[in-house]
Design a protein around this motif. Structure first.
Motif, short mmCIF file in Angstrom:
data_model
loop_
_atom_site.label_atom_id
_atom_site.label_comp_id
_atom_site.label_asym_id
_atom_site.label_seq_id
_atom_site.Cartn_x
_atom_site.Cartn_y
_atom_site.Cartn_z
N ASN A 99 -5.02 -0.75 -8.47
CA ASN A 99 -4.45 0.54 -8.87
C ASN A 99 -5.34 1.20 -9.91
O ASN A 99 -4.90 1.53 -11.02
CB ASN A 99 -3.03 0.35 -9.41
CG ASN A 99 -1.99 0.28 -8.31
OD1 ASN A 99 -1.57 1.31 -7.78
ND2 ASN A 99 -1.58 -0.93 -7.96
N LYS A 121 2.47 3.49 -4.30
CA LYS A 121 1.72 2.24 -4.13
C LYS A 121 2.35 1.16 -4.99
O LYS A 121 2.78 1.42 -6.12
CB LYS A 121 0.26 2.46 -4.54
CG LYS A 121 -0.70 1.37 -4.12
CD LYS A 121 -2.15 1.77 -4.46
CE LYS A 121 -3.15 0.75 -3.94
NZ LYS A 121 -4.55 1.14 -4.28
N PHE A 162 -9.51 -9.18 1.08
CA PHE A 162 -9.16 -7.77 0.90
C PHE A 162 -8.68 -7.59 -0.52
O PHE A 162 -7.81 -8.34 -0.99
CB PHE A 162 -8.07 -7.34 1.89
CG PHE A 162 -7.80 -5.85 1.89
CD1 PHE A 162 -8.29 -5.05 2.90
CD2 PHE A 162 -7.05 -5.26 0.87
CE1 PHE A 162 -8.06 -3.68 2.91
CE2 PHE A 162 -6.82 -3.89 0.85
CZ PHE A 162 -7.32 -3.10 1.88
N ASN A 171 -14.45 -1.96 5.05
CA ASN A 171 -13.25 -1.30 4.53
C ASN A 171 -12.20 -2.31 4.05
O ASN A 171 -11.02 -2.23 4.41
CB ASN A 171 -12.64 -0.37 5.58
CG ASN A 171 -13.58 0.77 5.96
OD1 ASN A 171 -14.18 1.39 5.09
ND2 ASN A 171 -13.71 1.02 7.25
N GLN A 197 0.81 -1.21 0.00
CA GLN A 197 0.00 0.00 0.00
C GLN A 197 0.85 1.27 0.00
O GLN A 197 0.42 2.31 -0.49
CB GLN A 197 -0.96 0.00 1.19
CG GLN A 197 -2.10 -0.99 1.03
CD GLN A 197 -3.02 -1.03 2.24
OE1 GLN A 197 -2.58 -1.17 3.37
NE2 GLN A 197 -4.31 -0.88 1.99
N ASP A 198 2.04 1.18 0.56
CA ASP A 198 2.94 2.33 0.56
C ASP A 198 4.38 1.82 0.56
O ASP A 198 4.95 1.54 1.61
CB ASP A 198 2.69 3.23 1.78
CG ASP A 198 3.51 4.51 1.74
OD1 ASP A 198 4.30 4.68 0.79
OD2 ASP A 198 3.37 5.35 2.65
N THR A 226 -7.74 2.59 -5.66
CA THR A 226 -7.23 3.60 -6.57
C THR A 226 -5.71 3.74 -6.52
O THR A 226 -5.09 3.52 -5.48
CB THR A 226 -7.88 4.97 -6.28
OG1 THR A 226 -7.78 5.25 -4.88
CG2 THR A 226 -9.35 4.96 -6.67
N GLU A 247 -13.35 6.25 -6.42
CA GLU A 247 -13.42 4.91 -5.85
C GLU A 247 -14.82 4.60 -5.38
O GLU A 247 -15.33 3.49 -5.57
CB GLU A 247 -12.41 4.78 -4.70
CG GLU A 247 -12.40 3.39 -4.07
CD GLU A 247 -11.27 3.23 -3.06
OE1 GLU A 247 -10.17 2.86 -3.47
OE2 GLU A 247 -11.52 3.47 -1.86
N ASP A 274 -9.06 -1.35 -1.30
CA ASP A 274 -8.12 -0.25 -1.56
C ASP A 274 -7.87 -0.26 -3.05
O ASP A 274 -7.04 -1.01 -3.55
CB ASP A 274 -6.82 -0.44 -0.78
CG ASP A 274 -5.81 0.68 -1.03
OD1 ASP A 274 -6.16 1.64 -1.74
OD2 ASP A 274 -4.68 0.59 -0.51
N PHE A 282 -6.81 -5.29 -3.35
CA PHE A 282 -5.83 -4.24 -3.60
C PHE A 282 -5.77 -4.01 -5.10
O PHE A 282 -5.64 -4.97 -5.88
CB PHE A 282 -4.47 -4.70 -3.07
CG PHE A 282 -3.30 -3.82 -3.43
CD1 PHE A 282 -2.84 -2.87 -2.55
CD2 PHE A 282 -2.63 -3.98 -4.64
CE1 PHE A 282 -1.73 -2.07 -2.87
CE2 PHE A 282 -1.54 -3.20 -4.98
CZ PHE A 282 -1.09 -2.24 -4.09
N ARG A 316 -2.01 5.50 -6.57
CA ARG A 316 -1.36 6.68 -6.00
C ARG A 316 0.15 6.46 -6.04
O ARG A 316 0.62 5.31 -6.13
CB ARG A 316 -1.83 6.94 -4.57
CG ARG A 316 -1.61 5.76 -3.63
CD ARG A 316 -2.16 6.03 -2.23
NE ARG A 316 -2.03 4.83 -1.40
CZ ARG A 316 -2.95 3.87 -1.31
NH1 ARG A 316 -4.08 4.00 -2.00
NH2 ARG A 316 -2.76 2.82 -0.55
#
Length: 566
Positions: A341, A321, A337, A311, A61-62, A316, A282, A314, A339, A318
């Motif tokens: 882009n 990412k 979950f 939640n 994610q980062d 979009t 999103e 994830d 993930f 950035r």
């Protein structure tokens, strides 16, 4: 036994986790204790797997978050290897007991294959392999280009490449290629290191080559490398001519003398020109996809709503990412979950359909009592996702969907074309990896890899003109994530596409029945063999040109039904 909640477990070091494994190892196994043993082992395995999933996700994610990267690498180096060793002892304990609980027949076969392959000395090598994979991700995640005063991630560059102005596409594609080539030597160095690690892993396991090792590691018990090669030959025989017909039509549509890489998505697949903006945010993507799933099947719509409410999305793109899209799972909760882009394109909608198929698999299989029963062969896991792309596509223009009837037809046409064109590209990736691990020493030289990749592009994708772009063409293997991070995990996509097309064909006759069979197969998790899973879903695991030809014929016939404006 009572285990800690996941948030507590994630903060533990190996000395705190080790006693939980030791407790299981010291238990006596008999008729009265077997169920509790399997339940507790499953609970512990869920905690380890979810810790892995959460830390890997945070890193993706980062990729600029040093703390997230350090936590992930610390887990990979200090916790995961000893947990795998301890888990191996439990596998051996169960296998030697002679017990085979109902529903554990196939999982035990896989467990035996994994147990036979396990070597303690490979654990640090496997950790090293994962760390190198993380470094590869970091290289790709840092790649950006400056375009019209804006710094674009490579995902956003690909979105901009849908510009109908061919000269603009060429300039942007060239910028992208030049930026990727800047990391050529860095990726070559990573590759050489990876090949050295993989050679040692195979040798330690007494395997003739890494392909044999990886085949068993992936518990491919229902087909062999020769079946994979047979499938590649069927693709060359049946699909490459169909793909060439698509490229010729595309050439006519663009009114160009040849199809060049900047006319294609990821250098292989046609795309909508001009681009179709599918959504702005999103939130809009989630709402519209949720509406489609509710129309397709209320239960699937319910699953997607849970993901939104909790939640678990994830989506979009950035800066910073990690690349790609995937669905992971939080095992203790039985929740997926997703993930991604996303940048607003029609391809993003299809990607979310795909990853949602994986998510639905997580929901459906979670009722199985033991974590060991959850894992199907990846060939069928990809059926779950790829079939969802085809099953959801007819709803793109319905109320709550994304497109006008005309745009929906364009999107569906490009989707089917992309599926047909995928098989030859898949053949390039898979054929390349067969060659790499059959010729390990030669393939450890990146220049030899360049030459082989270039040859395979010409063999399976003859409709693309790479004149003057040989350096970009031959380094395509550098940019294929699976080759570096998930070796040999790619033929699954081709086999699953054939299974998904068969499910789609069934839905054209009776959609309700096709969806019931689909969900019924997902609910089996990994408790059945691959041929059985395909069969329950209404398909057949196949490698032959005849079955493949039937799927290609349906896809081409459907493409002919679309209007010229599509």
């Amino acid at each position: 036994m009572k285990y800690p909640p996941i948030d507590t477990f994630m903060s533990w070091d190996w000395p705190e986790i080790k006693p939980l494994y030791e407790d299981l190892q010291t238990r006596d196994l008999d008729d009265s204790s077997l169920e509790a043993f399997l339940t507790d082992w499953s609970s512990l395995r869920k905690l380890v797997d979810e810790t892995y999933a959460r830390l890997q996700l945070a890193n993706a994610q980062d990729t600029t978050d040093q703390q997230a990267e350090d936590r992930y690498h610390t887990f990979l180096e200090a916790v995961y290897p000893p947990s795998e060793s301890a888990d191996q002892l439990l596998k051996e304990k169960l296998l030697s007991s002679g017990y085979c609980p109902l529903g554990m027949e196939v999982p035990l076969q896989k467990m035996q294959a994994e147990s036979d392959l396990f070597r303690e000395e490979n654990l640090p090598l496997m950790t090293r392999e994962r760390v190198l994979g993380s470094e590869y991700n970091k290289i790709l995640g840092s790649q950006t280009v400056d375009w019209q005063g804006e710094e674009l991630t490579l995902v956003k560059v690909r979105s901009e490449l849908r510009n109908p102005d061919r000269e603009i596409r060429k300039k942007l594609w060239t910028l992208l290629a030049e930026r990727q080539l800047q990391d050529r030597e860095a990726i070559n160095e990573l590759w050489t290191n990876l090949m050295g690690v993989r050679e040692k892993i195979a040798r330690n396991a007494a395997k003739p080559d890494y392909r044999a090792y990886r085949w068993q590691q992936m518990t491919r018990l229902d087909y062999q490398p020769d079946d994979s090669l047979h499938f590649l030959e069927a693709i060359h025989q049946v699909v490459v001519p169909a793909a060439s017909r698509i490229y010729r039509r595309y050439q006519e549509q663009l009114d160009v003398s040849t199809v060049r890489p900047w006319d294609l998505l990821d250098n292989r697949t046609t795309f909508n020109l001009p681009a179709i903006q599918a959504f702005e945010s999103e939130e809009e993507l989630i709402q519209r996809v949720g509406a489609i799933f509710n129309q397709l099947d209320p239960r699937l719509g319910e699953y997607f709503s849970i993901m939104q409410e909790e939640n678990l999305l994830d989506l979009t793109n950035r800066k910073g990412k990690g690349p790609g899209a995937f669905c992971t799972s939080f095992a203790t909760r039985g929740r997926p979950f997703i993930f991604m882009n996303a940048v607003g394109s029609s391809t993003d909608v299809r990607t979310l359909f795909h990853e949602s198929g994986h998510a639905f698999h997580v929901f459906e299989r979670s009722d199985l009592p033991y974590h060991h029963q959850w894992r199907p062969g990846m060939e069928f896991a990809e059926v779950a996702s790829t079939a969802m792309e085809l099953l959801a596509a007819p709803y793109l223009e319905t109320e709550g969907g994304f497109f006008s009837p005309q745009d929906a037809e364009r999107v569906r046409k490009r989707h089917l074309e992309s599926k047909l064109l995928f098989w030859p590209y898949m053949a390039v990736v898979v054929d390349f990896q067969h060659w790499v691990y059959e010729n390990h020493q030669q393939a450890s030289n990146p220049e030899a890899c360049d030459q082989k990749w270039s040859y395979l592009i010409d063999r399976y994708l003859p409709g693309i003109d790479w004149t003057g772009l040989e350096d970009v063409k031959e380094t395509g293997w550098q940019r294929k994530l699976h080759i570096h991070r998930y070796p040999f995990y790619y033929v699954e996509y081709g086999l699953s596409l054939l299974g998904a097309v068969q499910i789609w064909a069934n839905s054209l006759e009776d959609q309700g029945a096709a969806l019931r069979k689909y969900r019924q197969a997902l609910a089996l998790g990994g408790t059945a063999s691959l041929p059985e899973l395909f069969s329950v879903a209404g398909a057949r695991l196949a490698f032959d040109a005849e079955t493949l030809g039937e799927g290609v014929e349906l896809m081409e016939r459907t493409l002919e039904q679309f209007t010229e404006t599509g």
